[in-house]
Motif scaffolding. Sequence first.
Motif, PDB file in Angstrom:
ATOM      1  N   ASN A  38     -12.985 -41.796  -0.014  1.00 52.81           N
ATOM      2  CA  ASN A  38     -13.881 -41.563  -0.225  1.00 52.81           C
ATOM      3  C   ASN A  38     -14.594 -40.316  -1.348  1.00 52.81           C
ATOM      4  O   ASN A  38     -13.465 -39.669  -1.234  1.00 52.81           O
ATOM      5  CB  ASN A  38     -14.726 -41.258   1.209  1.00 52.81           C
ATOM      6  CG  ASN A  38     -15.105 -41.799   2.011  1.00 52.81           C
ATOM      7  OD1 ASN A  38     -15.093 -43.325   1.819  1.00 52.81           O
ATOM      8  ND2 ASN A  38     -14.923 -41.683   3.176  1.00 52.81           N
ATOM      9  N   GLY A  39     -15.848 -40.810  -1.895  1.00 54.04           N
ATOM     10  CA  GLY A  39     -15.461 -39.780  -2.877  1.00 54.04           C
ATOM     11  C   GLY A  39     -15.030 -40.046  -4.368  1.00 54.04           C
ATOM     12  O   GLY A  39     -15.062 -39.515  -5.888  1.00 54.04           O
ATOM     13  N   SER A  43     -18.871 -46.321  -5.661  1.00 57.37           N
ATOM     14  CA  SER A  43     -20.432 -47.470  -5.112  1.00 57.37           C
ATOM     15  C   SER A  43     -20.919 -46.368  -6.328  1.00 57.37           C
ATOM     16  O   SER A  43     -21.394 -47.233  -6.952  1.00 57.37           O
ATOM     17  CB  SER A  43     -20.675 -46.221  -3.755  1.00 57.37           C
ATOM     18  OG  SER A  43     -20.383 -46.603  -2.681  1.00 57.37           O
ATOM     19  N   GLN A  83     -22.952 -52.076   0.721  1.00 57.07           N
ATOM     20  CA  GLN A  83     -22.357 -51.437   1.730  1.00 57.07           C
ATOM     21  C   GLN A  83     -23.255 -51.715   2.484  1.00 57.07           C
ATOM     22  O   GLN A  83     -22.766 -51.692   3.983  1.00 57.07           O
ATOM     23  CB  GLN A  83     -21.813 -50.260   1.158  1.00 57.07           C
ATOM     24  CG  GLN A  83     -20.309 -49.925   2.124  1.00 57.07           C
ATOM     25  CD  GLN A  83     -20.373 -47.679   2.240  1.00 57.07           C
ATOM     26  OE1 GLN A  83     -20.597 -47.393   2.169  1.00 57.07           O
ATOM     27  NE2 GLN A  83     -19.688 -48.126   0.693  1.00 57.07           N
TER      28      GLN A  83
HETATM   29  P1  ADP Z   1     -19.541 -44.199   0.137  1.00 56.71           P
HETATM   30  O1  ADP Z   1     -18.785 -42.753  -0.168  1.00 56.71           O
HETATM   31  O2  ADP Z   1     -19.810 -44.509   1.419  1.00 56.71           O
HETATM   32  O3  ADP Z   1     -20.602 -44.340  -0.449  1.00 56.71           O
HETATM   33  P2  ADP Z   1     -21.061 -41.222   0.216  1.00 56.71           P
HETATM   34  O4  ADP Z   1     -21.137 -40.822   1.550  1.00 56.71           O
HETATM   35  O5  ADP Z   1     -20.405 -41.081  -0.712  1.00 56.71           O
HETATM   36  O6  ADP Z   1     -21.151 -42.776   0.523  1.00 56.71           O
HETATM   37  O7  ADP Z   1     -22.615 -41.190  -0.062  1.00 56.71           O
HETATM   38  C1  ADP Z   1     -23.929 -41.682   0.829  1.00 56.71           C
HETATM   39  C2  ADP Z   1     -24.897 -41.792   0.148  1.00 56.71           C
HETATM   40  O8  ADP Z   1     -25.592 -40.327  -0.239  1.00 56.71           O
HETATM   41  C3  ADP Z   1     -25.138 -42.096  -1.161  1.00 56.71           C
HETATM   42  O9  ADP Z   1     -26.520 -43.063  -1.661  1.00 56.71           O
HETATM   43  C4  ADP Z   1     -24.459 -41.589  -2.386  1.00 56.71           C
HETATM   44  O10 ADP Z   1     -25.565 -41.672  -3.993  1.00 56.71           O
HETATM   45  C5  ADP Z   1     -25.419 -40.262  -1.707  1.00 56.71           C
HETATM   46  N1  ADP Z   1     -24.486 -39.058  -1.982  1.00 56.71           N
HETATM   47  C6  ADP Z   1     -22.798 -38.622  -1.847  1.00 56.71           C
HETATM   48  N2  ADP Z   1     -22.326 -37.116  -2.364  1.00 56.71           N
HETATM   49  C7  ADP Z   1     -23.342 -36.983  -2.997  1.00 56.71           C
HETATM   50  C8  ADP Z   1     -23.742 -35.234  -3.246  1.00 56.71           C
HETATM   51  N3  ADP Z   1     -23.066 -34.945  -3.514  1.00 56.71           N
HETATM   52  N4  ADP Z   1     -25.022 -35.370  -3.319  1.00 56.71           N
HETATM   53  C9  ADP Z   1     -26.253 -36.318  -2.685  1.00 56.71           C
HETATM   54  N5  ADP Z   1     -25.756 -37.453  -2.699  1.00 56.71           N
HETATM   55  C10 ADP Z   1     -25.158 -37.597  -2.255  1.00 56.71           C
END
Ligand code: ADP
Length: 224
Positions: A38-39, A43, A83
Amino acid sequence: MTALDVRDVRFSYGEKEALKSVSFSLEPGRFCALLGPNGAGKSTLFALMTRLLVTGEGRITIAGHDIARAPRAALAAIGVVFQQPTLDLDMTVTRNMRYFAALHGISGRDAQARIDAALDRLSMRERADEKVRALNGGHRRRMEIARALIHQPRLLLLDEPTVGLDTASRRAITDHVHELATGGLTVFWATHLVDEITPEDEVVVLHRGEVLAQDSARSIAGGQ
Ligand code: ADP
Ligand code: ADP
């Protein structure tokens, strides 16, 4: 011709650098997993390949079409399974599929033939007249994958398509999608789960926005 070519692609959310000069390419007819925790940036890369996000840095070419210069042709060459499910629960499987076919300008008998063929490829034909609401999570996902095949894409993109499913459903989906690749389609499957990959698959390992490796799963796992 490569099915997908990603060259020097960078992307930042404000100060946060999500992808740092990512480059790799996929040959036609392969199952390639995009593996990363994750991270890692999976995505973000999917959003760039589907043009939900746009970056001026680097180049993404799908079946020979530069997504910045020829977005319609590039997008016509991909099928996408996001997803988050995008299904109308009150429509039947067939109505969902027909609606999607119409978005691609496909209708009438041609649409029905393509829908039947796509449902067959996911062993979902007998569910055609059921409402999506009546299907379990695994069958809903298989319907979405079938739907992504209607316009006969060259490249199928799936972003962690088995999240939240039980083991049997996950297995059915990974098996069906591997068969699609055997049939000549290029599959690019994002996951953080190593057990969804077979030794013959190709793997692109993404970590903190960088490609650490691209090789067969067998080599990456340390075998021959
Ligand atoms: P995944 O890892 O399953 O792709 P994330 O938990 O990273 O999902 O992200 C879920 C949603 O939150 C996505 O729309 C992503 O763009 C957004 N997102 C993720 N990290 C951040 C962040 N640090 N700040 C703002 N939005 C975020
Ligand atoms: P993955 O899909 O591999 O989990 P993402 O592409 O969702 O990774 O995220 C890559 C990095 O970018 C992560 O550090 C995440 O927190 C960050 N990120 C994702 N979306 C956003 C967003 N909308 N705003 C800020 N940071 C984000």
